[in-house]
Scaffold this motif. Structure first.
Motif, PDB file in Angstrom:
ATOM      1  N   ARG A 182       0.976  -1.444  -0.045  1.00 21.63           N
ATOM      2  CA  ARG A 182       0.010   0.030  -0.061  1.00 21.63           C
ATOM      3  C   ARG A 182       0.714   1.264   0.019  1.00 21.63           C
ATOM      4  N   ILE A 183       2.185   1.267   0.667  1.00 21.86           N
ATOM      5  CA  ILE A 183       2.848   2.496   0.700  1.00 21.86           C
ATOM      6  C   ILE A 183       3.456   2.575  -0.837  1.00 21.86           C
ATOM      7  N   PRO A 184       4.057   1.851  -1.059  1.00 20.33           N
ATOM      8  CA  PRO A 184       4.632   2.073  -2.677  1.00 20.33           C
ATOM      9  C   PRO A 184       3.613   2.559  -3.537  1.00 20.33           C
ATOM     10  N   VAL A 185       2.475   1.685  -3.462  1.00 20.37           N
ATOM     11  CA  VAL A 185       1.423   2.184  -4.363  1.00 20.37           C
ATOM     12  C   VAL A 185       0.926   3.687  -4.275  1.00 20.37           C
ATOM     13  N   THR A 186       0.878   3.907  -2.967  1.00 18.30           N
ATOM     14  CA  THR A 186       0.589   5.447  -2.867  1.00 18.30           C
ATOM     15  C   THR A 186       1.530   6.363  -3.327  1.00 18.30           C
ATOM     16  N   PHE A 187       2.721   6.055  -2.913  1.00 18.99           N
ATOM     17  CA  PHE A 187       3.883   6.900  -3.337  1.00 18.99           C
ATOM     18  C   PHE A 187       3.792   7.079  -4.965  1.00 18.99           C
ATOM     19  N   ALA A 188       3.711   5.913  -5.609  1.00 11.89           N
ATOM     20  CA  ALA A 188       3.802   5.872  -7.004  1.00 11.89           C
ATOM     21  C   ALA A 188       2.368   6.668  -7.696  1.00 11.89           C
ATOM     22  N   ALA A 189       1.206   6.553  -7.024  1.00 12.57           N
ATOM     23  CA  ALA A 189       0.015   7.327  -7.508  1.00 12.57           C
ATOM     24  C   ALA A 189       0.066   8.834  -7.346  1.00 12.57           C
ATOM     25  N   VAL A 190       0.539   8.957  -6.141  1.00 11.22           N
ATOM     26  CA  VAL A 190       0.726  10.401  -5.661  1.00 11.22           C
ATOM     27  C   VAL A 190       1.733  11.246  -6.537  1.00 11.22           C
ATOM     28  N   LEU A 191       2.867  10.843  -6.785  1.00 10.99           N
ATOM     29  CA  LEU A 191       3.896  11.349  -7.669  1.00 10.99           C
ATOM     30  C   LEU A 191       3.337  11.465  -9.208  1.00 10.99           C
ATOM     31  N   VAL A 192       2.579  10.586  -9.664  1.00 15.38           N
ATOM     32  CA  VAL A 192       2.239  10.456 -10.906  1.00 15.38           C
ATOM     33  C   VAL A 192       1.077  11.652 -11.187  1.00 15.38           C
ATOM     34  N   ALA A 193       0.223  11.790 -10.139  1.00  9.74           N
ATOM     35  CA  ALA A 193      -0.731  12.921  -9.933  1.00  9.74           C
ATOM     36  C   ALA A 193      -0.146  14.039  -9.926  1.00  9.74           C
ATOM     37  N   LEU A 194       0.822  14.271  -9.146  1.00 14.71           N
ATOM     38  CA  LEU A 194       1.499  15.621  -9.133  1.00 14.71           C
ATOM     39  C   LEU A 194       2.097  15.985 -10.314  1.00 14.71           C
ATOM     40  N   ALA A 195       2.708  15.021 -11.083  1.00 17.05           N
ATOM     41  CA  ALA A 195       3.326  15.437 -12.110  1.00 17.05           C
ATOM     42  C   ALA A 195       2.115  15.844 -13.078  1.00 17.05           C
ATOM     43  N   LEU A 196       1.261  15.212 -13.190  1.00 19.16           N
ATOM     44  CA  LEU A 196       0.000  15.605 -14.227  1.00 19.16           C
ATOM     45  C   LEU A 196      -0.723  16.932 -13.857  1.00 19.16           C
ATOM     46  N   THR A 197      -0.705  17.194 -12.501  1.00 13.09           N
ATOM     47  CA  THR A 197      -1.548  18.399 -11.977  1.00 13.09           C
ATOM     48  C   THR A 197      -0.536  19.605 -12.308  1.00 13.09           C
ATOM     49  N   GLY A 198       0.778  19.319 -12.013  1.00 11.72           N
ATOM     50  CA  GLY A 198       1.602  20.239 -11.811  1.00 11.72           C
ATOM     51  C   GLY A 198       1.883  20.839 -13.533  1.00 11.72           C
ATOM     52  N   THR A 199       1.837  19.874 -14.320  1.00 12.62           N
ATOM     53  CA  THR A 199       2.050  19.984 -15.923  1.00 12.62           C
ATOM     54  C   THR A 199       0.707  20.851 -16.432  1.00 12.62           C
ATOM     55  N   LEU A 200      -0.318  20.585 -15.864  1.00 11.64           N
ATOM     56  CA  LEU A 200      -1.683  21.313 -16.265  1.00 11.64           C
ATOM     57  C   LEU A 200      -1.611  22.407 -15.504  1.00 11.64           C
TER      58      LEU A 200
END
Length: 240
Positions: A182-200
């Motif tokens: 659960r922790i690695p999955v959360t790390f990955a999901a959060v960082l991907v989401a931040l990359a997308l929203t930061g780009t937007l």
């Protein structure tokens, strides 16, 4: 070209576009806050305990508290902005009532500064003053549309919603997978989401997308690592 055309081809339309983009960008950044804040909480708790109930409770507390805090902050901030705009409107109204000739000369000068000839600028100022003097001065001098002032309730609700939407992602990422991942999955999901929203957000603001995305990714990663370490230390020490 009429005086109305001159007025509406100026800055107010650009201001309205910028205002909409600012609201959208604020929504994206509010979602980022929700992602990082709640992710940091649930990762910290998950590092200290495998109890799904404890993680869920902490995450929900962070979600509700963060959404309320964001809403209150936006309400106070936008209320202050609206009060300032209302004060400027009253000041402009008073000046138009007490010194109309000086205000006409000021409006003429503003159109002169935009490239109109003295005669044309004066004619435009006279026609707009006759049509709606207050509106003309507010739009040209201050970039304010008295019929479209910022609404603190809209800002508060939008902030609360954007924060909540962002917070849902780490909640799902931490609760749905098995405890071992659960922790690695959360790390990955959060960082991907931040990359997308930061780009937007960068695209909306005309900034460099890669730099904005990296800034959010690094900041989010630091927050997650810090809370993970704290949670792991507290869990190991037996405090939680």
């Amino acid at each position: 070209m009429t005086a109305e055309d001159v007025q509406h081809n100026g800055e107010p339309h650009a201001n309205n576009v910028r205002q909409r983009l600012n609201w959208l960008r604020a929504g994206v950044l509010g979602a980022n806050d929700g992602i990082v804040s709640v992710a940091a909480i649930v990762v910290g708790v998950a590092a200290a305990s495998t109890s799904t109930g404890a993680i869920f409770t902490a995450g929900m507390a962070g979600l509700v508290g963060g959404a309320v805090s964001m809403a209150l902050g936006e309400y106070v901030s936008v209320s202050s902005q609206r009060d300032t705009e209302m004060a400027l409107i009253e000041k402009e109204r008073y000046e138009l009532e007490t010194m109309p000739e000086e205000e006409l000369a000021e409006l003429t000068a503003m159109y002169r500064s935009r490239g109109l000839s003295e005669a044309t600028a004066h004619q435009v100022a006279v026609e707009l003053t006759a049509h709606d003097a207050l509106r003309a001065h507010l739009e040209v001098e201050l970039g304010i549309d008295q019929n479209d002032l910022v609404n603190p309730w809209h800002a508060a609700i939008s902030s609360a919603i954007s924060f909540t939407v962002g917070a849902i992602l780490p909640m799902l990422a931490i609760l749905l997978p098995p405890p071992a991942v659960r922790i690695p999955v959360t790390f990955a999901a959060v960082l991907v989401a931040l990359a997308l929203t930061g780009t937007l957000a960068a695209q909306l603001g005309g900034a460099r997308r890669l730099r904005a995305a990296l800034r959010l990714i690094i900041g989010g990663a630091i927050a997650l690592v810090a809370t993970f370490i704290i949670g792991a230390l507290l869990g190991t020490s037996g405090i939680v």
